[in-house]
Write a protein that holds these residues in place. Structure first.
Motif, mmCIF file in Angstrom:
data_model
loop_
_atom_site.group_PDB
_atom_site.id
_atom_site.type_symbol
_atom_site.label_atom_id
_atom_site.label_comp_id
_atom_site.label_asym_id
_atom_site.label_seq_id
_atom_site.Cartn_x
_atom_site.Cartn_y
_atom_site.Cartn_z
ATOM 1 N N GLU A 62 -54.902 -0.395 44.920
ATOM 2 C CA GLU A 62 -53.435 -0.404 44.932
ATOM 3 C C GLU A 62 -52.868 0.761 45.726
ATOM 4 O O GLU A 62 -51.906 0.591 46.480
ATOM 5 C CB GLU A 62 -52.890 -0.344 43.497
ATOM 6 N N GLU A 63 -53.436 1.940 45.549
ATOM 7 C CA GLU A 63 -52.865 3.146 46.159
ATOM 8 C C GLU A 63 -53.268 3.343 47.623
ATOM 9 O O GLU A 63 -52.472 3.831 48.422
ATOM 10 C CB GLU A 63 -53.274 4.380 45.354
ATOM 11 N N ASP A 65 -55.473 0.912 49.471
ATOM 12 C CA ASP A 65 -55.867 -0.350 50.096
ATOM 13 C C ASP A 65 -57.297 -0.332 50.630
ATOM 14 O O ASP A 65 -57.596 -0.884 51.691
ATOM 15 C CB ASP A 65 -54.883 -0.742 51.210
ATOM 16 N N THR A 106 -54.545 2.913 53.823
ATOM 17 C CA THR A 106 -53.116 2.699 54.007
ATOM 18 C C THR A 106 -52.459 2.972 52.659
ATOM 19 O O THR A 106 -52.742 2.265 51.684
ATOM 20 C CB THR A 106 -52.825 1.234 54.416
ATOM 21 N N ASP A 108 -49.700 2.907 49.744
ATOM 22 C CA ASP A 108 -48.828 1.798 49.362
ATOM 23 C C ASP A 108 -47.354 2.072 49.645
ATOM 24 O O ASP A 108 -46.561 1.147 49.736
ATOM 25 C CB ASP A 108 -49.052 1.404 47.903
#
Length: 159
Positions: A62-63, A65, A106, A108
C-alpha cells in the motif's frame, strides 16, 4: 489452562508490523507519513485476522507499491502508550532491496509523501525515541542474527 473469569480484564493490544529495508550502502529505508510529523519504517496496524507478516506485506504494498518478501522477525516490542493503550509491535527483516525493486518504489501520496534511505547513525534525529530504540535493536539483531524482545523499546533484561 484455567478459564478467565468474566470480571477479569485482559490485555487487548493494538498490533502493528513493520519491515526494515536496506540499500546496498546498508542505509535504512524510512517513509514520511502525511498524517503526522516525522519519519517511520514501512508498516502499520494489522487488520482483524491478519498475521504480522501478512499485515507488514500489505502495508509495504500500500505504501510503496512493491512486494518484496518479508523476512525473519527481528524485534517484538511490548509498548503500551499512555493515550493509545497497549501495543504489540513487530519488526521484520526485508533485507537489501535489489536495484530493480528500489526503482519500482512509488509512494501512495495518501499516507506516505516520500521515502529516503538513512544511515543508522542518523535515526535518532528522524524517528520518535521509542521507534528509534526499536529500529536500532532490529538493525543490531539483523547484524547478529538474533531476534530481540523489548518492552517500551528497551531490553526487558535491562536494569
Amino acid at each position: 489452562m484455567s478459564e478467565t473469569p468474566e470480571a477479569e480484564s485482559v490485555a487487548q493490544p493494538r498490533t502493528a508490523a513493520g519491515v526494515l529495508f536496506f540499500d546496498v550502502d546498508d542505509r535504512v529505508l524510512l517513509v514520511k507519513p502525511t498524517y503526522k510529523p516525522g519519519w517511520e519504517i514501512p508498516g502499520g496496524y494489522l487488520h482483524p485476522g491478519e498475521t504480522p507478516t501478512e499485515g507488514a506485506a500489505r502495508e509495504v504494498k500500500e505504501e510503496l507499491d512493491i512486494t518484496p518478501p518479508v523476512g525473519r522477525l527481528l524485534v517484538a516490542d511490548w509498548a503500551p502508550h499512555a493515550t493509545e493503550g497497549d501495543k504489540l509491535l513487530f519488526v521484520f527483516d526485508g533485507g537489501v532491496l535489489p536495484a530493480e525493486t528500489r526503482e519500482q518504489i512509488t509512494v501512495d501520496g495518501v499516507e506516505i509523501s516520500e521515502y529516503a534511505y538513512y544511515p543508522a547513525e542518523q535515526l535518532d534525529g528522524l524517528l520518535i525515541p521509542r521507534l528509534a530504540r526499536r529500529v536500532h535493536a532490529a538493525v543490531e539483531g539483523r547484524r547478529g542474527g538474533a531476534t530481540t524482545y523489548l518492552e517500551h523499546g528497551l531490553s526487558h533484561l535491562s536494569s
